[in-house]
Design a protein around this motif. Structure first.
Motif, PDB file in Angstrom:
ATOM      1  N   PHE A   1      -1.398  14.739   4.040  1.00 42.84           N
ATOM      2  CA  PHE A   1      -1.736  13.974   5.237  1.00 42.84           C
ATOM      3  C   PHE A   1      -3.039  13.222   5.020  1.00 42.84           C
ATOM      4  CE2 PHE A   1      -3.933  18.010   6.200  1.00 42.84           C
ATOM      5  CZ  PHE A   1      -5.182  17.555   6.592  1.00 42.84           C
ATOM      6  N   TYR A   2      -3.217  12.178   5.841  1.00 38.15           N
ATOM      7  CA  TYR A   2      -4.404  11.331   5.797  1.00 38.15           C
ATOM      8  C   TYR A   2      -4.941  11.260   7.218  1.00 38.15           C
ATOM      9  CZ  TYR A   2      -2.305  10.206   1.350  1.00 38.15           C
ATOM     10  OH  TYR A   2      -1.753  10.311   0.100  1.00 38.15           O
ATOM     11  N   LEU A   3      -6.097  11.858   7.439  1.00 38.35           N
ATOM     12  CA  LEU A   3      -6.721  11.895   8.754  1.00 38.35           C
ATOM     13  C   LEU A   3      -7.740  10.776   8.850  1.00 38.35           C
ATOM     14  CD1 LEU A   3      -6.999  13.434  11.441  1.00 38.35           C
ATOM     15  CD2 LEU A   3      -8.763  14.825  10.339  1.00 38.35           C
ATOM     16  N   LEU A   4      -7.640   9.971   9.898  1.00 39.80           N
ATOM     17  CA  LEU A   4      -8.487   8.788  10.061  1.00 39.80           C
ATOM     18  C   LEU A   4      -9.449   9.022  11.222  1.00 39.80           C
ATOM     19  CD1 LEU A   4      -5.279   6.714   9.865  1.00 39.80           C
ATOM     20  CD2 LEU A   4      -7.039   6.509   8.126  1.00 39.80           C
ATOM     21  N   LEU A   5     -10.724   9.170  10.902  1.00 38.17           N
ATOM     22  CA  LEU A   5     -11.735   9.495  11.898  1.00 38.17           C
ATOM     23  C   LEU A   5     -12.633   8.290  12.144  1.00 38.17           C
ATOM     24  CD1 LEU A   5     -12.789  13.037  10.612  1.00 38.17           C
ATOM     25  CD2 LEU A   5     -11.212  12.502  12.478  1.00 38.17           C
ATOM     26  N   ASP A   6     -12.748   7.890  13.403  1.00 41.64           N
ATOM     27  CA  ASP A   6     -13.630   6.787  13.762  1.00 41.64           C
ATOM     28  C   ASP A   6     -15.064   7.294  13.907  1.00 41.64           C
ATOM     29  OD1 ASP A   6     -11.551   4.819  13.962  1.00 41.64           O
ATOM     30  OD2 ASP A   6     -10.954   5.755  15.852  1.00 41.64           O
TER      31      ASP A   6
ATOM     32  N   GLY B   1       0.819  -1.212   0.000  1.00 44.91           N
ATOM     33  CA  GLY B   1       0.000   0.000   0.000  1.00 44.91           C
ATOM     34  C   GLY B   1       0.846   1.252   0.000  1.00 44.91           C
ATOM     35  N   ILE B   2       0.358   2.237   0.702  1.00 40.96           N
ATOM     36  CA  ILE B   2       0.928   3.574   0.622  1.00 40.96           C
ATOM     37  C   ILE B   2       2.351   3.650   1.162  1.00 40.96           C
ATOM     38  CG2 ILE B   2       0.077   4.353   2.871  1.00 40.96           C
ATOM     39  CD1 ILE B   2      -0.604   7.030   1.472  1.00 40.96           C
ATOM     40  N   PHE B   3       2.718   2.758   2.100  1.00 43.05           N
ATOM     41  CA  PHE B   3       4.054   2.850   2.688  1.00 43.05           C
ATOM     42  C   PHE B   3       5.144   2.345   1.751  1.00 43.05           C
ATOM     43  CE2 PHE B   3       1.369   2.654   6.587  1.00 43.05           C
ATOM     44  CZ  PHE B   3       1.596   3.962   6.965  1.00 43.05           C
ATOM     45  N   GLN B   4       4.781   1.629   0.697  1.00 49.25           N
ATOM     46  CA  GLN B   4       5.756   1.298  -0.334  1.00 49.25           C
ATOM     47  C   GLN B   4       6.017   2.524  -1.219  1.00 49.25           C
ATOM     48  OE1 GLN B   4       3.517  -1.191   0.671  1.00 49.25           O
ATOM     49  NE2 GLN B   4       5.293  -2.206   1.562  1.00 49.25           N
TER      50      GLN B   4
ATOM     51  N   SER C   1     -12.308  13.127   0.577  1.00 51.34           N
ATOM     52  CA  SER C   1     -12.786  12.425   1.778  1.00 51.34           C
ATOM     53  C   SER C   1     -13.529  11.169   1.343  1.00 51.34           C
ATOM     54  CB  SER C   1     -13.708  13.328   2.598  1.00 51.34           C
ATOM     55  OG  SER C   1     -13.026  14.488   3.021  1.00 51.34           O
ATOM     56  N   TRP C   2     -13.370  10.117   2.129  1.00 52.29           N
ATOM     57  CA  TRP C   2     -13.941   8.815   1.756  1.00 52.29           C
ATOM     58  C   TRP C   2     -14.532   8.170   3.012  1.00 52.29           C
ATOM     59  CZ3 TRP C   2     -10.649   4.316  -0.764  1.00 52.29           C
ATOM     60  CH2 TRP C   2     -11.518   3.286  -1.134  1.00 52.29           C
ATOM     61  N   LYS C   3     -15.748   7.664   2.865  1.00 54.27           N
ATOM     62  CA  LYS C   3     -16.404   6.970   3.965  1.00 54.27           C
ATOM     63  C   LYS C   3     -17.193   5.794   3.426  1.00 54.27           C
ATOM     64  CE  LYS C   3     -19.656   7.577   7.803  1.00 54.27           C
ATOM     65  NZ  LYS C   3     -20.377   6.319   7.474  1.00 54.27           N
ATOM     66  N   SER C   4     -17.143   4.663   4.144  1.00 52.00           N
ATOM     67  CA  SER C   4     -17.969   3.511   3.804  1.00 52.00           C
ATOM     68  C   SER C   4     -18.961   3.270   4.927  1.00 52.00           C
ATOM     69  CB  SER C   4     -17.104   2.264   3.574  1.00 52.00           C
ATOM     70  OG  SER C   4     -16.368   1.965   4.740  1.00 52.00           O
ATOM     71  N   ALA C   5     -19.897   2.395   4.695  1.00 51.89           N
ATOM     72  CA  ALA C   5     -20.985   2.184   5.663  1.00 51.89           C
ATOM     73  C   ALA C   5     -20.493   1.590   6.974  1.00 51.89           C
ATOM     74  CB  ALA C   5     -22.049   1.280   5.049  1.00 51.89           C
ATOM     75  N   ASP C   6     -19.403   0.834   6.940  1.00 51.07           N
ATOM     76  CA  ASP C   6     -18.960   0.123   8.141  1.00 51.07           C
ATOM     77  C   ASP C   6     -17.779   0.767   8.854  1.00 51.07           C
ATOM     78  OD1 ASP C   6     -17.277  -0.385   6.060  1.00 51.07           O
ATOM     79  OD2 ASP C   6     -16.901  -2.479   6.589  1.00 51.07           O
ATOM     80  N   ARG C   7     -17.330   1.955   8.420  1.00 51.07           N
ATOM     81  CA  ARG C   7     -16.216   2.617   9.094  1.00 51.07           C
ATOM     82  C   ARG C   7     -16.337   4.128   8.942  1.00 51.07           C
ATOM     83  NH1 ARG C   7     -13.600   0.060   4.708  1.00 51.07           N
ATOM     84  NH2 ARG C   7     -12.951  -1.588   6.120  1.00 51.07           N
ATOM     85  N   GLY C   8     -15.470   4.843   9.685  1.00 51.98           N
ATOM     86  CA  GLY C   8     -15.526   6.299   9.663  1.00 51.98           C
ATOM     87  C   GLY C   8     -14.869   6.889   8.432  1.00 51.98           C
ATOM     88  N   TRP C   9     -14.598   8.189   8.503  1.00 46.84           N
ATOM     89  CA  TRP C   9     -14.050   8.923   7.370  1.00 46.84           C
ATOM     90  C   TRP C   9     -12.533   8.778   7.278  1.00 46.84           C
ATOM     91  CZ3 TRP C   9     -16.894  11.485   3.744  1.00 46.84           C
ATOM     92  CH2 TRP C   9     -18.236  11.741   4.040  1.00 46.84           C
ATOM     93  N   ILE C  10     -12.030   8.834   6.053  1.00 44.84           N
ATOM     94  CA  ILE C  10     -10.610   9.023   5.794  1.00 44.84           C
ATOM     95  C   ILE C  10     -10.491  10.277   4.947  1.00 44.84           C
ATOM     96  CG2 ILE C  10      -8.499   8.105   4.779  1.00 44.84           C
ATOM     97  CD1 ILE C  10      -9.558   5.328   5.187  1.00 44.84           C
ATOM     98  N   CYS C  11      -9.822  11.285   5.489  1.00 48.47           N
ATOM     99  CA  CYS C  11      -9.679  12.571   4.798  1.00 48.47           C
ATOM    100  C   CYS C  11      -8.244  12.715   4.319  1.00 48.47           C
ATOM    101  CB  CYS C  11     -10.025  13.727   5.727  1.00 48.47           C
ATOM    102  SG  CYS C  11     -11.599  13.541   6.556  1.00 48.47           S
ATOM    103  N   ALA C  12      -8.062  12.958   3.044  1.00 53.39           N
ATOM    104  CA  ALA C  12      -6.734  13.144   2.470  1.00 53.39           C
ATOM    105  C   ALA C  12      -6.615  14.565   1.941  1.00 53.39           C
ATOM    106  CB  ALA C  12      -6.501  12.143   1.335  1.00 53.39           C
TER     107      ALA C  12
ATOM    108  N   PRO D   1      -5.218  -0.441   2.928  1.00 57.06           N
ATOM    109  CA  PRO D   1      -5.484  -0.508   1.478  1.00 57.06           C
ATOM    110  C   PRO D   1      -6.272   0.688   0.953  1.00 57.06           C
ATOM    111  CG  PRO D   1      -6.013  -2.602   2.542  1.00 57.06           C
ATOM    112  CD  PRO D   1      -5.812  -1.604   3.632  1.00 57.06           C
ATOM    113  N   LEU D   2      -6.991   1.393   1.825  1.00 59.21           N
ATOM    114  CA  LEU D   2      -7.830   2.505   1.385  1.00 59.21           C
ATOM    115  C   LEU D   2      -7.028   3.773   1.118  1.00 59.21           C
ATOM    116  CD1 LEU D   2     -10.775   2.024   3.926  1.00 59.21           C
ATOM    117  CD2 LEU D   2     -10.521   1.022   1.647  1.00 59.21           C
ATOM    118  N   LEU D   3      -5.821   3.864   1.680  1.00 60.21           N
ATOM    119  CA  LEU D   3      -5.029   5.079   1.508  1.00 60.21           C
ATOM    120  C   LEU D   3      -4.414   5.179   0.115  1.00 60.21           C
ATOM    121  CD1 LEU D   3      -3.117   5.289   4.908  1.00 60.21           C
ATOM    122  CD2 LEU D   3      -5.357   6.198   4.314  1.00 60.21           C
TER     123      LEU D   3
END
Length: 482
Positions: free
Chosen positions: A450-455, A169-172, A431-442, A411-413
């Protein structure tokens, strides 16, 4: 990707389409075989090797007529496989073949493996090989094709063991440094200490100092330091001074890994059993014999050198010695004694370590309010948020760990990073959100992203944007550069 999904490697090979056999009237099979420098798994049927290499060679030639400014062929997808292709040197092509993830219902996720991520894996593979063994073509000229095959037969399987397909993923792609914050006076003292080491030991060409696998100071060119840092301490976003002692690394040093031997120095280092020890250099003296010396060669942009790494209570001193320097136990023991003993002028590891530790802890061991990943393209600074946790990670166990994204979020980043990096889209925020998790803001601004991960599944978009703006104001207003 489903929890039941599996991804695996199919093949890895290196070929040179310009190579021809020595025979006067070679057969078609001999012409094909001469181009194959290495194929993994080496036990694969020869028909499979010829088929795979021939297909890629043909596609490279065909697509070259239409590629224009896009450059040579980089990626191919079939229903079951993803091919990543890179010309690492003129006429030297590396190809990584991965199987798509297969879910529990038997379907393939053909979009699960990012083109840029696989390219980053290939690039790192070549960069590490070049660091430890030099360019492929130079090795063939200096040694032989047969010796190169033996070397690759040791290096490639060991490297591929470190490629965990489910964690790609993103760390590569964001291969950078975890920096350690220190005050100005301490930074000056470290600089003076490294200068003093180079004055006392004329064979020392370059030096770098890390604490807790975080880079504090280096006088190596950044391009060389990035590859060296990636090899010594970094692994999939996490860092550890004992990385080379841990699986999937942790191979025993052998004399065969020296120049002229049949195996690679990849993943080999002395076992760190004490706080003051050589990771690369000299083992502790055996009860009934002399110490073992393991100082692998490294190929930098500035030339060939010899790599030594000494640890002292969390500090790692990395030294590049001159290629022609005679390195023996007496030299290394003198180096250890000089660096580790109090000097009275504050310029030793024993005197610098008490200054570095509290400055590091003040910033890096405080729990962050947000979970995030931060990267600065200017100085290649990579920062993950710290959360309180007593669980043991792959590399170490501590009360406050750098965690950043959860495993299911990694994998979402990658697609978010691709969106921010696409010059055609000119997108600065997504910004990206799915039904089973919070937001990921890039968000990307100039050379920072930066990528902010909100529960919380009930968080609204407006609240998400407010938190993103608040996070940016907190962190972007206090960024420093080395």
């Amino acid at each position: 990707m489903s929890a039941m999904a599996k991804v695996s490697r199919a093949a890895f090979f290196i070929f040179n389409p310009s190579l021809v056999p020595d025979s006067v009237k070679p057969s078609e099979e001999e012409l094909q075989d001469a181009k194959i420098i290495y194929y993994s798994p080496s036990c694969a049927p020869i028909e499979e090797k010829r088929s795979q290499v021939g297909m890629i060679e043909g596609l490279i030639s065909f697509t070259a007529m239409f590629s224009g400014e896009e450059g040579p062929l980089r990626h191919i997808r079939t229903k079951q496989l993803a091919f990543s292709i890179m010309e690492v040197e003129p006429q030297i092509w590396m190809v990584l073949v991965m199987r798509h993830a297969v879910a529990s219902d038997g379907t393939c996720d053909e979009e699960g493996l990012s083109e840029k991520t696989l390219q980053a894996v290939l690039r790192n593979c070549y960069n590490v090989f070049r660091l430890l063994h030099g360019e492929v073509q130079s090795f063939i000229k200096a040694q032989s094709m047969h010796k190169l095959f033996d070397l690759l037969e040791d290096f490639v399987p060991a490297f591929l063991e470190t490629v965990v397909a489910s964690d790609l993923g993103i760390f590569q792609e964001l291969e950078g440094f975890h920096y350690s914050p220190v005050e100005r006076n301490t930074c000056v003292s470290i600089h003076c200490f490294l200068d003093k080491v180079q004055e006392q030991f004329a064979c020392v060409r370059h030096a770098a100092l890390l604490y807790n696998a975080h880079l504090v100071y280096t006088n190596l060119p950044l391009d060389d330091m990035r590859v060296l840092y990636s090899y010594l301490v970094a692994f999939n976003g996490a860092v550890s001074s004992q990385k080379l002692n841990k699986p999937p690394f942790g191979r025993i040093p052998t004399a065969a890994s020296q120049p002229g031997g049949g195996s690679s120095s990849f993943g080999r280092a002395f076992l760190l059993t004490e706080e003051e020890d050589f990771l690369l250099g000299m083992s502790r003296r055996a009860p009934n014999g002399p110490p073992s010396i393991f100082v692998p060669a490294v190929h930098l942009n500035s030339g060939v050198g010899q790599l030594v790494a000494l640890t002292f209570k969390g500090v790692m001193l990395v030294l590049i010695l001159e290629a022609d320097a005679h390195v023996d136990a007496r030299l290394l023991e003198s180096l250890r004694e000089t660096c580790n003993s109090s000097s009275g002028d504050g310029l030793s590891l024993a005197e610098l370590q008490p200054l570095i530790v509290p400055q590091y802890q003040q910033i890096m061991e405080q729990e962050d309010e947000y979970r995030f990943v931060y990267y600065n393209h200017t100085n290649h600074a990579l920062r993950l948020s710290n959360q309180a946790s007593m669980s043991r990670s792959l590399l170490r166990s501590t009360g406050v760990t750098s965690q950043g994204p959860k495993a299911v979020e990694k994998p979402l980043l990658t697609p978010l990073h691709a969106t921010l990096s696409d010059p055609k889209l000119k997108c600065r925020e997504v910004s990206w959100k799915s039904a089973d998790r919070g937001w990921i803001c890039a968000k990307r601004w100039c050379d920072r992203e930066f990528y902010l991960l909100l529960d919380g599944t009930s968080t609204s978009l407006s609240r998400c944007q407010e938190e993103c703006a608040r996070f940016a104001s907190i962190h972007f207003s206090s960024i420093f550069m080395m």
